[in-house]
Design a protein around this motif. Sequence first.
Motif, PDB file in Angstrom:
ATOM      1  N   ARG A  94       0.857  -1.194   0.000  1.00 34.11           N
ATOM      2  CA  ARG A  94       0.000   0.000   0.000  1.00 34.11           C
ATOM      3  C   ARG A  94       0.887   1.236   0.000  1.00 34.11           C
ATOM      4  N   ARG A  95       0.433   2.274  -0.712  1.00 35.39           N
ATOM      5  CA  ARG A  95       1.295   3.445  -0.914  1.00 35.39           C
ATOM      6  C   ARG A  95       1.175   4.497   0.176  1.00 35.39           C
ATOM      7  N   LEU A  96       0.199   4.364   1.061  1.00 35.15           N
ATOM      8  CA  LEU A  96       0.058   5.249   2.212  1.00 35.15           C
ATOM      9  C   LEU A  96      -0.140   4.384   3.456  1.00 35.15           C
ATOM     10  N   PRO A  97       0.048   4.947   4.646  1.00 37.35           N
ATOM     11  CA  PRO A  97      -0.222   4.164   5.862  1.00 37.35           C
ATOM     12  C   PRO A  97      -1.671   3.700   5.900  1.00 37.35           C
ATOM     13  N   THR A  98      -1.919   2.532   6.476  1.00 39.56           N
ATOM     14  CA  THR A  98      -3.295   2.030   6.563  1.00 39.56           C
ATOM     15  C   THR A  98      -4.137   2.884   7.500  1.00 39.56           C
ATOM     16  N   THR A  99      -3.509   3.444   8.519  1.00 42.28           N
ATOM     17  CA  THR A  99      -4.206   4.347   9.448  1.00 42.28           C
ATOM     18  C   THR A  99      -3.399   5.634   9.578  1.00 42.28           C
ATOM     19  N   PRO A 100      -3.468   6.488   8.570  1.00 40.76           N
ATOM     20  CA  PRO A 100      -2.663   7.719   8.596  1.00 40.76           C
ATOM     21  C   PRO A 100      -3.066   8.651   9.727  1.00 40.76           C
ATOM     22  N   LYS A 101      -2.105   9.412  10.207  1.00 37.92           N
ATOM     23  CA  LYS A 101      -2.373  10.378  11.274  1.00 37.92           C
ATOM     24  C   LYS A 101      -3.182  11.562  10.750  1.00 37.92           C
ATOM     25  N   TYR A 102      -3.169  11.737   9.443  1.00 33.03           N
ATOM     26  CA  TYR A 102      -3.842  12.885   8.837  1.00 33.03           C
ATOM     27  C   TYR A 102      -4.997  12.387   7.975  1.00 33.03           C
ATOM     28  N   LYS A 103      -6.110  13.090   8.023  1.00 28.76           N
ATOM     29  CA  LYS A 103      -7.312  12.662   7.318  1.00 28.76           C
ATOM     30  C   LYS A 103      -7.102  12.705   5.807  1.00 28.76           C
ATOM     31  N   ILE A 104      -7.488  11.613   5.142  1.00 29.78           N
ATOM     32  CA  ILE A 104      -7.408  11.574   3.687  1.00 29.78           C
ATOM     33  C   ILE A 104      -8.787  11.242   3.129  1.00 29.78           C
ATOM     34  N   SER A 105      -9.029  11.627   1.892  1.00 31.62           N
ATOM     35  CA  SER A 105     -10.335  11.404   1.275  1.00 31.62           C
ATOM     36  C   SER A 105     -10.530   9.925   0.953  1.00 31.62           C
ATOM     37  N   GLU A 106     -11.794   9.538   0.729  1.00 31.48           N
ATOM     38  CA  GLU A 106     -12.095   8.152   0.380  1.00 31.48           C
ATOM     39  C   GLU A 106     -11.417   7.762  -0.929  1.00 31.48           C
ATOM     40  N   GLY A 107     -11.379   8.686  -1.881  1.00 28.39           N
ATOM     41  CA  GLY A 107     -10.746   8.397  -3.162  1.00 28.39           C
ATOM     42  C   GLY A 107      -9.258   8.146  -3.036  1.00 28.39           C
ATOM     43  N   VAL A 108      -8.582   8.960  -2.233  1.00 28.84           N
ATOM     44  CA  VAL A 108      -7.148   8.766  -2.015  1.00 28.84           C
ATOM     45  C   VAL A 108      -6.905   7.479  -1.246  1.00 28.84           C
ATOM     46  N   ASP A 109      -7.761   7.212  -0.246  1.00 23.31           N
ATOM     47  CA  ASP A 109      -7.610   5.997   0.555  1.00 23.31           C
ATOM     48  C   ASP A 109      -7.728   4.754  -0.317  1.00 23.31           C
ATOM     49  N   ALA A 110      -8.713   4.751  -1.212  1.00 26.65           N
ATOM     50  CA  ALA A 110      -8.886   3.605  -2.107  1.00 26.65           C
ATOM     51  C   ALA A 110      -7.729   3.510  -3.096  1.00 26.65           C
ATOM     52  N   ILE A 120      -1.869  15.365   2.540  1.00 25.28           N
ATOM     53  CA  ILE A 120      -0.919  14.534   1.790  1.00 25.28           C
ATOM     54  C   ILE A 120       0.490  15.100   1.928  1.00 25.28           C
ATOM     55  N   ALA A 121       0.592  16.426   1.955  1.00 26.31           N
ATOM     56  CA  ALA A 121       1.903  17.036   2.196  1.00 26.31           C
ATOM     57  C   ALA A 121       2.438  16.636   3.568  1.00 26.31           C
ATOM     58  N   GLU A 122       1.535  16.570   4.553  1.00 24.83           N
ATOM     59  CA  GLU A 122       1.926  16.124   5.898  1.00 24.83           C
ATOM     60  C   GLU A 122       2.481  14.702   5.846  1.00 24.83           C
ATOM     61  N   ILE A 123       1.828  13.837   5.092  1.00 23.97           N
ATOM     62  CA  ILE A 123       2.286  12.449   4.986  1.00 23.97           C
ATOM     63  C   ILE A 123       3.609  12.367   4.241  1.00 23.97           C
ATOM     64  N   ILE A 124       3.750  13.138   3.172  1.00 24.70           N
ATOM     65  CA  ILE A 124       5.027  13.165   2.443  1.00 24.70           C
ATOM     66  C   ILE A 124       6.153  13.588   3.377  1.00 24.70           C
ATOM     67  N   LEU A 133       5.123  21.469   2.907  1.00 28.60           N
ATOM     68  CA  LEU A 133       6.342  20.694   2.639  1.00 28.60           C
ATOM     69  C   LEU A 133       7.570  21.406   3.205  1.00 28.60           C
ATOM     70  N   ARG A 134       7.584  22.712   3.112  1.00 27.95           N
ATOM     71  CA  ARG A 134       8.730  23.494   3.574  1.00 27.95           C
ATOM     72  C   ARG A 134       8.828  23.540   5.105  1.00 27.95           C
ATOM     73  N   GLU A 135       7.752  23.208   5.796  1.00 30.87           N
ATOM     74  CA  GLU A 135       7.821  23.168   7.255  1.00 30.87           C
ATOM     75  C   GLU A 135       8.806  22.113   7.730  1.00 30.87           C
ATOM     76  N   LYS A 136       8.956  21.047   6.957  1.00 36.59           N
ATOM     77  CA  LYS A 136       9.894  19.988   7.340  1.00 36.59           C
ATOM     78  C   LYS A 136      11.289  20.248   6.795  1.00 36.59           C
ATOM     79  N   ASP A 137      11.378  20.604   5.524  1.00 35.49           N
ATOM     80  CA  ASP A 137      12.693  20.644   4.870  1.00 35.49           C
ATOM     81  C   ASP A 137      12.739  21.793   3.870  1.00 35.49           C
ATOM     82  N   LYS A 138      13.616  22.741   4.128  1.00 30.32           N
ATOM     83  CA  LYS A 138      13.753  23.883   3.224  1.00 30.32           C
ATOM     84  C   LYS A 138      14.769  23.605   2.114  1.00 30.32           C
ATOM     85  N   ASP A 139      15.447  22.455   2.210  1.00 28.42           N
ATOM     86  CA  ASP A 139      16.483  22.136   1.227  1.00 28.42           C
ATOM     87  C   ASP A 139      16.056  21.110   0.188  1.00 28.42           C
TER      88      ASP A 139
END
Length: 367
Positions: free
Chosen positions: A53-69, A234-238, A272-278
Amino acid sequence: MNKLNREKFDASKVDVNMKISDYVKEDLKWYLPFNKPFRILGFQWINEEHIYRRLPTTPKYKISEGVDAGANCTAGGQIRFKTDSTSISIKVKLSGAANMYHMAATGQCGFDCYIGYGEMPIFCSSTKYDHTKEEYQYEFYNNPEDKRIKDIILNFPLYQGVREVLVGLDSEAYLYNPKELNNENKIVFYGTSITQGGCASRPGMCYTNILSRKLNMECINLGFSGNGKGEVEIAEIINTINNVSCIVIDYEANCITTELYRATLPKFIEKLREKDKDVKILLLPMVYSSKDLFYKQNKINKEERLIFMKEVYEDFRNKGDKNIHFYDIRKAIGEDFYEATVDGVHPTDYGFYIMAKVLYKEIIKII
């Protein structure tokens, strides 16, 4: 007129290359690729979850049904290993049968196999099976004279889930660690159905897989057909993915309105920049489609979004972000790109090859 000509045409009766085959060599040893020395790429949470699976099965951040599927589709997944086996086979249990009208079952639900001998592996074969089934087995290669050590890449299906996969090798064959990657850092691709691989005829022709081979790097495919819309979650998950050297943002086509794109793109980049500016960020506009030729508003919307994308890029650069990049892939591939599509939008294998060829030159300049 003979009987064959009066019946519904069945190519498998007249062409041996069109026949379905579930034959595999006897006396094989079957391996679960979760275990070393196999290396699985493209599934960032597989070590913890043992799920393709390309994302966590129980992500910490809410994702849409379409993305989840869509996360259950295995686009970008690879099994890499090295062996002296004279044969290579596979057993697969899918989450569902092939059901797409404009994408080959070999691309939606099949695996393909690349073999190399020290150099970049080249295409060998893809699974040919009864596309109405959810389970199949297939022999990619069988050459008793070839006892050389081989680099193997098996690419996962693009538009279906995989519940189980087993790799079959000669019972006496040796297994070795796969060829080392040129760079242990990863490239993350976030985007649309095109990013996911629609409508490649086989998995290895998705442009992210082509780039993975050419760069010999792990490319994470986060293309969500119709559903990647710049959600900040999704940016949070990335941001939880380690060792990322470049993030390619290519979700414009999923934003039906310019307003949606305006509302999401700056926030997505900022998160995305909150984690890594480089980490390098590469912005891509949507490729040309045949609708641009016939629907005036469609072309206007694209031009509006392109102007906005450039404005966002320039704004971040002016604020000191020298690691954000913009590449007008449309100019690079030409206005007649629609001729390299299945339906005016989704690329053929040739279309993906063109995209990968121009992106390769751009990516090696910035990573």
